[in-house]
Design a protein around this motif. Structure first.
Motif, short mmCIF file in Angstrom:
data_model
loop_
_atom_site.label_atom_id
_atom_site.label_comp_id
_atom_site.label_asym_id
_atom_site.label_seq_id
_atom_site.Cartn_x
_atom_site.Cartn_y
_atom_site.Cartn_z
N ASP A 69 0.86 -1.18 0.00
CA ASP A 69 0.00 0.00 0.00
C ASP A 69 0.89 1.23 0.00
OD1 ASP A 69 -2.20 -1.64 0.15
OD2 ASP A 69 -2.61 -1.25 2.27
N HIS A 103 2.57 2.60 -9.26
CA HIS A 103 1.62 1.86 -10.10
C HIS A 103 2.35 0.98 -11.10
CE1 HIS A 103 -1.46 1.40 -13.34
NE2 HIS A 103 -2.22 1.19 -12.29
N GLN A 108 -1.48 -1.40 -5.99
CA GLN A 108 -2.89 -1.29 -6.36
C GLN A 108 -3.70 -0.33 -5.48
OE1 GLN A 108 -4.43 -5.30 -6.50
NE2 GLN A 108 -2.71 -6.03 -7.71
N ARG A 109 -3.12 0.06 -4.32
CA ARG A 109 -3.85 0.94 -3.40
C ARG A 109 -2.99 2.15 -3.06
NH1 ARG A 109 -4.83 -4.25 -2.46
NH2 ARG A 109 -2.93 -4.45 -1.22
N PHE A 110 -3.56 3.33 -3.25
CA PHE A 110 -2.81 4.57 -3.05
C PHE A 110 -3.63 5.52 -2.18
CE2 PHE A 110 -0.97 8.69 -4.17
CZ PHE A 110 0.39 8.40 -4.21
N PHE A 142 -5.18 3.28 -10.21
CA PHE A 142 -5.11 2.37 -9.06
C PHE A 142 -6.45 1.67 -8.85
CE2 PHE A 142 -1.81 5.52 -7.96
CZ PHE A 142 -0.74 4.66 -7.71
N LEU A 145 -7.99 4.28 -5.00
CA LEU A 145 -7.37 5.58 -4.76
C LEU A 145 -8.22 6.27 -3.70
CD1 LEU A 145 -5.55 8.05 -5.35
CD2 LEU A 145 -7.17 8.67 -7.18
N LYS A 216 -12.28 0.11 -10.75
CA LYS A 216 -11.44 1.09 -10.07
C LYS A 216 -12.30 1.91 -9.12
CE LYS A 216 -8.23 -0.29 -12.90
NZ LYS A 216 -7.22 -1.28 -12.48
#
Length: 234
Positions: A69, A103, A108-110, A142, A145, A216
């Protein structure tokens, strides 16, 4: 699978609090900054970055991916930056470069610290840059997001005279301000707690489903929501 987190802006007002929160949640915590945190734990990894223009090169040497993350609390003020151009380079370019590099490595998670009033069409330069960054981050793609939009941050801002003055003024009227008012100033620790709690909730969601949703998701958590989420922590 062991959980990792990578953080930039870890030595700022919210960043320091966030690191303390994430340190309890992740098996490995990667800090990329100009100077190390004051307190390092066994699971922390520190990568010193003298120049944020070299951020992408530094990230290329760090092992991150779908198990990671990414968090950014990186930001400044026009006064600290010295000019509009330098402010935008720090708040927009560095954050977007960090997001794109993460990315590209499979993150995958921001989670990004923005600001209340962020709006790409705002007539105020600060709010406009924050809004432009938010819009650009959506385009990165992402799976998750999450954008956090706090009001005035409560806590000692090193070198931020105007914000510290505003905080002192706020203390005089604080008893009269509703605890969940949308624009109520918020403690940095509560913002960090909201970021950590949201990350944990998303992790639990994926853990239950067992798969990553292809759709997304962009989530904006505003100041009022953060106040409500952390009400018992105040």
């Amino acid at each position: 699978m062991k959980r990792k987190a990578i953080v930039i802006g870890a030595t700022g007002l919210v960043g320091k609090k966030l690191v303390s929160q994430l340190n309890l949640m992740y098996d490995s915590l990667i800090i990329v900054a100009r100077k190390p945190p004051k307190h390092m734990s066994a699971q922390m990894q520190f990568y010193q970055l003298g120049d944020f223009n070299n951020l992408e090169e530094t990230l290329g040497n760090i092992s991150i991916g779908p198990d990671t993350d990414a968090f950014s609390c990186l930001g400044t003020t026009k006064k600290q930056a010295g000019s509009d151009e330098d402010f935008k380079r720090i708040d927009y370019d560095y954050n977007l470069n960090f997001a794109k590099a993460c990315h590209q490595k499979g993150v995958q998670r921001f989670f990004i610290l923005s600001a209340l009033g962020a709006d790409a069409n705002s007539r105020f330069f600060y709010n406009r840059v924050k809004g432009e960054l938010e819009e650009s981050l959506v385009e990165v793609g992402f799976n998750d997001l999450v954008i956090f939009q706090p009001s005035l941050l409560l806590g000692k801002h090193k070198g931020r005279v105007l914000e510290n003055t505003a905080q002192r003024a706020y203390k005089l009227i604080a008893p009269l301000v509703p605890k969940t008012m949308r624009s109520r100033p918020i403690e940095a620790e509560r913002v960090a707690a909201a970021m950590a709690l949201t990350a944990q909730n998303i992790y639990e969601r994926h853990k239950v489903s067992g798969i990553e949703d292809d759709k997304k998701k962009v989530t904006v958590i505003d100041n009022k929501q953060m106040l409500a989420m952390t009400l018992l922590k105040s």
